[in-house]
Every structure is written in C-alpha cells, then in structure tokens.
Design a protein around this motif. Sequence first.
Motif, mmCIF file in Angstrom:
data_model
loop_
_atom_site.group_PDB
_atom_site.id
_atom_site.type_symbol
_atom_site.label_atom_id
_atom_site.label_comp_id
_atom_site.label_asym_id
_atom_site.label_seq_id
_atom_site.Cartn_x
_atom_site.Cartn_y
_atom_site.Cartn_z
ATOM 1 N N ASN A 156 -53.775 40.100 -17.081
ATOM 2 C CA ASN A 156 -52.329 40.329 -16.976
ATOM 3 C C ASN A 156 -51.933 41.788 -16.804
ATOM 4 O OD1 ASN A 156 -51.308 37.575 -17.198
ATOM 5 N ND2 ASN A 156 -52.230 37.628 -19.244
ATOM 6 N N PHE A 175 -51.264 35.199 -22.213
ATOM 7 C CA PHE A 175 -50.236 34.256 -22.636
ATOM 8 C C PHE A 175 -50.967 33.051 -23.223
ATOM 9 C CE2 PHE A 175 -48.326 36.602 -19.130
ATOM 10 C CZ PHE A 175 -47.066 36.901 -19.623
ATOM 11 N N GLN A 222 -43.848 31.960 -20.541
ATOM 12 C CA GLN A 222 -43.856 33.432 -20.463
ATOM 13 C C GLN A 222 -42.754 34.116 -21.258
ATOM 14 O OE1 GLN A 222 -44.218 35.465 -16.678
ATOM 15 N NE2 GLN A 222 -44.984 33.624 -15.732
ATOM 16 N N ALA A 242 -43.381 37.138 -24.506
ATOM 17 C CA ALA A 242 -44.056 35.841 -24.583
ATOM 18 C C ALA A 242 -43.846 35.198 -25.952
ATOM 19 C CB ALA A 242 -45.537 36.013 -24.306
ATOM 20 N N LEU A 250 -45.452 36.838 -11.151
ATOM 21 C CA LEU A 250 -45.223 36.174 -12.439
ATOM 22 C C LEU A 250 -44.148 35.107 -12.293
ATOM 23 C CD1 LEU A 250 -45.171 39.019 -15.109
ATOM 24 C CD2 LEU A 250 -46.877 37.227 -14.856
#
Lengths: 477, 100, 479
Positions: A34, B93, C318, B85, A42
């Motif tokens: 990431n 994540f 997310q 997150a 994203l």
Amino acid sequence: MEYDVVIGLETHVQLKTKTKAFCSCSTEFGQVPNTSICPVCLGLPGSLPVLNKLALEFAVKTALALNCRIQRYFRFDRKNYFYPDLPKNYQISQYDLPVALQGFLEIEPQEGVRKCIEIKRIHLEEDAGKLIHTEGYSLIDFNRAGIPLLEIVSEPQINSPEEAYEYLLSLKEILRYLEVSDCDMEKGSLRCDANISLKKRDHFQLGAKIELKNMNSFKAVKDALAYEIERQSKLLDKGRILTQETRLWDAKEVRTVSMRTKESAPDYRYFPEPDLLPFVLEDSYIEKIKESLPELPYYKKHRFIETYGLSFNEARFIVSEKKLADYFELCVNLFPFPKIIYNWIVGPLMGELNERKISIEDINILPQDFVCLIKDVESDKINSLKAKEVLKKILDTAKSYAEVIKEESVIMISDSNILKGVVQKVLDENPKSVSDYKSGKTNALMFLVGQVMKKTQNNADPKIVQKLLKELLDGSV
Amino acid sequence: MISKDKSIDIKTVNYIADLARIALSQEEAEILSHQLKEILDFIDRLKEINIEDMPATTHILEVKNVLREDILRPSISSAKVLDMAPLKKDNFFVVPKIIE
Amino acid sequence: MELNKLTAHQLLGLLKEGVIKSSDVILALKERIDVIDSQINAYVRKNEKIELSYVQNGPLQGLPVAVKDNICTLDLNTECCSKILEGFKPPYDATVISKLKSQGAYIFPLKTNMDEFAFGSSCENSCFGPAHNPWNLEYVCGGSSGGSAAAVAADEAIFALGTDTGGSIRQPASFCGVVGLKPTYGRVSRYGLIAFASSLDVIGPITKDVYDSALILSIISGYDPYDSTCVNLSVPDFTQNLSKDIKGIKIALPKEYFIEGLDKDVEQNIKEAIEVLKKLGASFTEVSLPHTKYAVATYYIIATAEASSNLARFDGVQYGLRINSFEGDSSLLQMYKTTRAKGFGEEAKRRIILGTFALAHGYYEAYYLRAQKVRTLIKKDFEEVFKEFDCILTPTSPTAAFKIGEKIREPLKMYLSDIFTISANLAGIPAISVPCGFTKKGLPVGLQFLAGYFREDMLLQVAYNYEQNTIWHKMKPKI
C-alpha cells in the motif's frame, strides 16, 4: 471409452508499463504494501480514470503480433462484483467491444508438427489488489490494483495438455519479444485459466465446460488439465453427466476441487464505463505500430534453420529469447560459422550465465570479444580450457577480451622441446598412472594430460601434450 | 435467479439486494417491492417508443481517444489512507475472513 | 454594512479598494451562521474550525466559497451527508477546489447540506437532517444542493458550489430564489466530485446574481488531465458580454413544459417574465420537444444504474462506516451487507436496488439499453430546436417549494418534481435558473433557460438581461 479433449485458455498478462492503467502510480513489483497507491487506483470517491497511452500501444502491438483484427472502435465497460481486492467493487474491463478480435497463434511442438490456434479476443483491463489470507481475516495490498492487464482468450481449439503447454510457451515468447510483458508466472505477471470439456469420440455433443483456476505455472496448467481429463473420463465412463462448474487446482494434493457451479455464477452487470470515452483508432496509428513489430520467434526460427543451417531444436532454443537470438546473430555476422557459435553459446556461455544467474540481457561480454575468443580457439591461438577461463574472467570483471588475455599472459605453448621436459616430469611423478595406462586403462592418459596442463597454467597446446605423452609412454613399452 | 414475469416481487427484490450487498428486513423488502413496482410501471412508458436502429447514447460528448503519457507521479501518503481504515495491520487493510 | 449580504463581485470591489479584508467577510458569515443556521441547517459539521485570519492573494482575494458535501476537499471531511462516509477526509482536492484555491478563494470548512449522495429533490435525505427553506422554514429548500442554495439565499454564504445530475443545482436555486447554473457536461472537471451518475453529473455555481455565476464559471471551467470526460476547450471570461443586449434573440417555448400540473402561480410568473424579455427585444416561438414525457423514466434508469455501480465502493473496507454484523457472524459477506444496510439511507438503498435491477442479467436490454436509446432521442429533440433558436425558456420546476415531509413517502411523486430539469442532464446541455417572482404564499419561483452545447455565454447573457430588468434577485428572505 475414447474421448476427444477440447481446451480453451484465458491468459492474463501484466503489461510492462511504468505506470498503472488508469493512474500514474508505479507498477514496480515488490514494493512495501500500500505505498504505490493514489485516489484513482484506490477507487477513492471522486477519482476518475485516464487511460495510459503505452498500455493501449502494448495492447495493439500484441494484437497485431497475434494476427488479430484490431477494432477501429472500442470502449471500456464496468464488470461489477464485490471482492475486497477490487477497490471500486467493479473492474474496468472490456465487454462487447474489446481492442481486438479473431487472431491466431501458430505452435510447432516438434519439427513438422504445426498447429494454428485461433485467438478469440484480446482486451485491456485493470488488475486487482493482492489478498493475503490469514487465520480469521484477510490482508489487502492495493499496490497491484490498477496495473494494466491484457486478457488473451483462445478459441477452444487446444486438444491436449501438451498443446496447452506449447501454446503458453509460444505466447510467452511472443510477448517477451514485443517487450510488453515479463510473463513471469512466479511474480504473477502471467496468469492462466483454462476451460476443458470432453467429447465421446465420434459423437457430436460436447460435454459440460469445466473451468479451471489457480494454476501457478505452465507445468501446473499441464498437470491440472491432465488430471481433469482423467477425472472426467472416469466419470463419463460410469455414465455420469457432468455439469458446468469452476474448479480450483490444488498443486499440493494434485487434484482439482469444485469452487462454484453454474447456478452460482455471478451476474457481472456489465455496462459501458461512463468515465472513459470511446477509442477510435486511425489506420496510420495501427500501421506505425505494425512497422515497429520485431521479427517474431516463429519466423525467426525458420529463418535460422534455413540461413544458418541450425537444426529445428537448435533454432527453437536459440530463438526462445529475443536477446539470445540477437546475440547469436551478431556473433554469426562477425564470424560466419553458426554451428560453432551455437555450440559456444549453448555450452560454455549459457553455463556460465546460469551459474551466475545472469540473463542474456545483462551479459557483459561484447559479441566482438566473444567471437575473438572463439576465433582464437579455432586457430589454435589458445586452447579451449584456457578460453573458458578467460570467458569466466571477462564475465566476472567486465574487462575486454584483449585486457584479460594480456593480464593472464595467455600464450599457447606448442613447442615440443619446451613441453617435453614438463611431460617427462609428470610421468616421473605419476608412476601409478603410467602403469595404469600400460595395463590398458586409456583413461589414465587424460589424467596425465590434465597434469601437464596444470603445470603450464593451461597454456600448453593439449594436442601436442597428448602427442608427446603417447610418444613417451608407447615408446617406453 | 430473477423470476420470469419481470415484475419486481419480493423474491426479486431480495435477489437484487443480495447482488447489491444490502441486507434487507422482510418489511423493507415488502415496501421496496411496492415502490419499485410503481416506479417500474411508470418507466414502462419507454416501451411505447420504437427504438429500433436507434444508437445508444453512452456519452454526450463526441470526444474520443483521451490518453495520458506513461509518466510516474508521486503516490499519496500511505499513512493518510491507512489511518482512515476501519481496521488495519501493519501496512495492510484488513477484512474479515471470506466465506462465499 | 452587512458584508454577508453582498455578492462576490460587490465584495471583490471593496476588497480591491482595501475598504475591507476577506476576514471581515468570513467573520460576517460566521456570525450569521451562528445566529440562524440552527434553524436553516444549510451547513453540516458546524464545529469545523473557521479560519478568520485567512489571507490569500489572487483574483478572488480570500473570498469564501461554500462547498457541497460531495465535492472533495483536502483533509476536510467530505461525506455526501451519508453515514457510510463518516469520517472520510479526502487526501486530495477536487479540481474545482484546486482552481478556486489557486484563484485565491477560501474554502469554507463547513460543507453544505444535501440529499445523501445527491439522491433527492428536497434535501430531506440527509443524515444530518433536512435543510430548511429560508423563505419559509416549513418548506423544503429543494435538492439535492439544498444546503448550498439555502446558504446563499439566507446570506450565510457569498456563493456556493453545487452539483447537478437531474436538476440538483437549478431546482433548489429556484426554490430559494437564487441563481443556479448547470454547465455543459464536460465544461467543468468532475475530478473529486463523488459520483452519483457519471454521465450526468456536473458541478456548477449557486450565486446571488447572474454576474457572480459568470464569474465563478470562468474560474472553475476548463481542461483537466485527470478527467477524461472534461473537454479541452478554451474558457472565455463569461462576465465579458453579459450586458450585450438581446434584441433579436430567438427563444423557444416547448409546449410540453406548459402543461397540466404546472402550478398557476408559477405559470403566471413565467408569463410575466416572457413579457419582460419581449420588451427587451427577444422573440418567442412555441416548439415541441416530443420526447419530454420520457425524460423522467429514462433518467431514473440511467442515473440509478450508474449510481448502483458508483456506490459499490462504499463497503467498509478502506474508510467510512464498517459494521461487522448484526449477529456476531463476522464473515466478509455479512460485513458488506450490514455495513451497507446501516450506512445508506432509505432513498440511497432504493436507488441502488433500482439501478442494480436495471443492469441485471435479463433486464439490461429492456431497461438500461433502452433508456440509453431514448436518451439519444431526447438529445436529438434539443439539437433540432437549437438549429433554429438561441435558447429555450421553461419554468425550472412545475411548482414552488413544497412542505417538508409532503412527498418523502412517495418516491415517484418526488421524482416527478424534477420533470423540467432532467432533460438538460440527459442531453448534456447547459441550463440556468434565475428568480422570476413569488407565489401567493411568498415562495420564490424560478425561470429556466437552456442553450446549446458550450453556449453558457448565451444563457448568461439572456439571464443577465432579464435579471437587470427585474427586482427578484434583490429580494431577501425575512429570516
């Protein structure tokens, strides 16, 4: 009962662009999770995609190399499904108007055995992120999300696991020739799904289509297909009727397991991607790409056979990588003895490269120097043993041939008068070998030659040494 | 699977809600079934028009071939994104286990 | 002097002369908000810190702009007035925000209220509660950019940004008695606008007068390499030709917009507006836009289908809300379904399900594809008219504002209130709503002009001429 096998392959290759398909993030493999991310890849709310020019060029290039009809008008569609590696929960892909349709790929597994496998379609899409499954939960890394993928779908015209293997090999060669993808299955830059159905010989009705996933190497594709043929024929022999399903290959257990049946097949709700405009390709654009195509391996192979007199297998090997074929040809242009060059490349050179885990792309001996080395061996200026030493030295130090020769003070000692003394000394020091030779163990001669070479730092002419040894040994009978 | 008669019955509502990953209570499904039926009846007026040979309008604009160069640009801060997150671990994540 | 009551161009004059500082304007707005926004609810997350000492050079000289909650602002919550986006702080600015900042605007940290994800025509579908109409607090302010329109109308903002997918700028502007401009699709970048329906969405200004709309449009328009659908076209200074007279301008009156169901007071105001324009030298001709009656149906298929896909990303992975499950089962599927069930409001769920249905296997041709084909016909209707006419005049909405709660239980009735604004989005053409009077109950009425692609100059010129010869834009609500 006898069955005909019908296989179709769906291959996904990651394109070797610097940046992702729809944003300017790096595509580099192996970065910290990431970190190669932006609002676009994203799928953050409000972000929008813009297509990478080079990705399109690579797609067209591939389509042309695979003899496809390039669609003058194409567009992107959204493939909607929920999965945590898919940031937007839809994938930008192509549905009814892909980049290219109707091509073919020629495979030639053995000399004189050729087969044309048609390509149904080629389309561009974006890759998903990577999931790592652990106990109770899954981790997501979005670095891979958005890397451009080319999906290449074959017609179901492959009839054996071996042919499937050959198809993948040829496809990989072509894509690497075009420099559009690394096709490294280990790094996931090439992935392959298969569908397979069996048909009773002399029957028209094709059996249910079974889709196979999760094969992580070309060999796995071959093994999974072989396994499926056996599994399905056994069931069909028993009179069972198969139903359409998707199965996963388990390489460890060497078997396939059911993942989902047709009833649970997802409804992807494809519709035209409103965030991207359609693409209309001009003839001039396609022409320009066509002109930039390299000679492809299939044609190069046949040219090498005809022009350089290589055998089918020799040519097949030497054209398997474009850089290798180029290196070979550069050498041949400097020293027109293709067989000798071939043997030097395949033997000592490849041996050294493999040992150093260097690919032909990163080789640091110039063709000129390599050819000088071969020439000197051929004209007895240096013996081949010494030549291999010099080759090693060049590869290790990246020095030129001339430099190494000078440093190593390479000279070929072929003066019998000088060598006689050394030979005599070796005979004196090795009475056991002498008696072995005399009792008929001819191998002992080679040992003695080796000893002389050692004493002369490999500079002696081994032919002369052998002659002298024989003379002295046989003379003293 | 969607029922054949194309009306939006409760079964269809539940199937669609499932596709859309939205949990519905029985009551919600019933209300939606009524409301969607009314809306779809209204939408059915589109069937009056002869649309044969009519091209579909996906984009209003006549622009095409919008592309960008393959040039790297700096990515955004990983920390900033991961900080939002609901659940993260190291640089990842995290989601619950996947059961299909 | 109550600075908050002035327009942007009036304030820019004062700022230029050095009579005032931009912080004076910001302070005036803050005080106004502190006093009345608890009644109007034009703004959400009212606790965000307002920077009083903001100094910025550039043409806008630190003038504050109110931004709808679906336009991304760097590090500043942008939640589309939805629970599911709770806590979402975009790591980037929308292109329009970057453009405004680069021109010296101050991005007001309180975002404006809206229908959740712009799904609505009344601003009642907000997780922060409805915004109220400044002219009468019992009435809706329109939607979905209701907060932006109410803030401008109540002098809680100098000007605001709204977004328009089916009338979401124009209808609330008309309900609140302010000016709302929907630019041509592709004129203004959508990058950073949280998508409702990608092929229909546009960002535009909501202002106190036409001049301000022209001013703001000139700033936010133009090419954006981050939006494939944003056109690379030079942007004129739209304030330049506003005062050019409109003698000889040909205006079309589509008969399909003057129908039964059109409120009598609205009709009366429109008729009077036509008379004003006639006096200014414009000519009027009745025309037909034959596919108008299909617009709402077409719109609700296309818009919801695109929305169902655009909103799929809100899944609790997310950012935003995540609810693991109702009953402790913590599978991913449960997390998705529960998060979305709890995170989305009723209307959002209704639209997502309708849109998913329209795209589902076996329905795509009958609904989505058919709607796209009808869209072609609607677009053609307009193209025909603009071959002969400079612009089209219609009421912005068939009625003035309705009461809060009046239509909220009847989705179809609510959808039909967008009947006059939706076609412009389907065709992609520009449109503007300007105030043209009041109903007997004292609620504002809006007049809509539509023009051909990228003819915002024409719209603004006609609207400006009309406005300068009427008093409506000067009227203020009593609150």
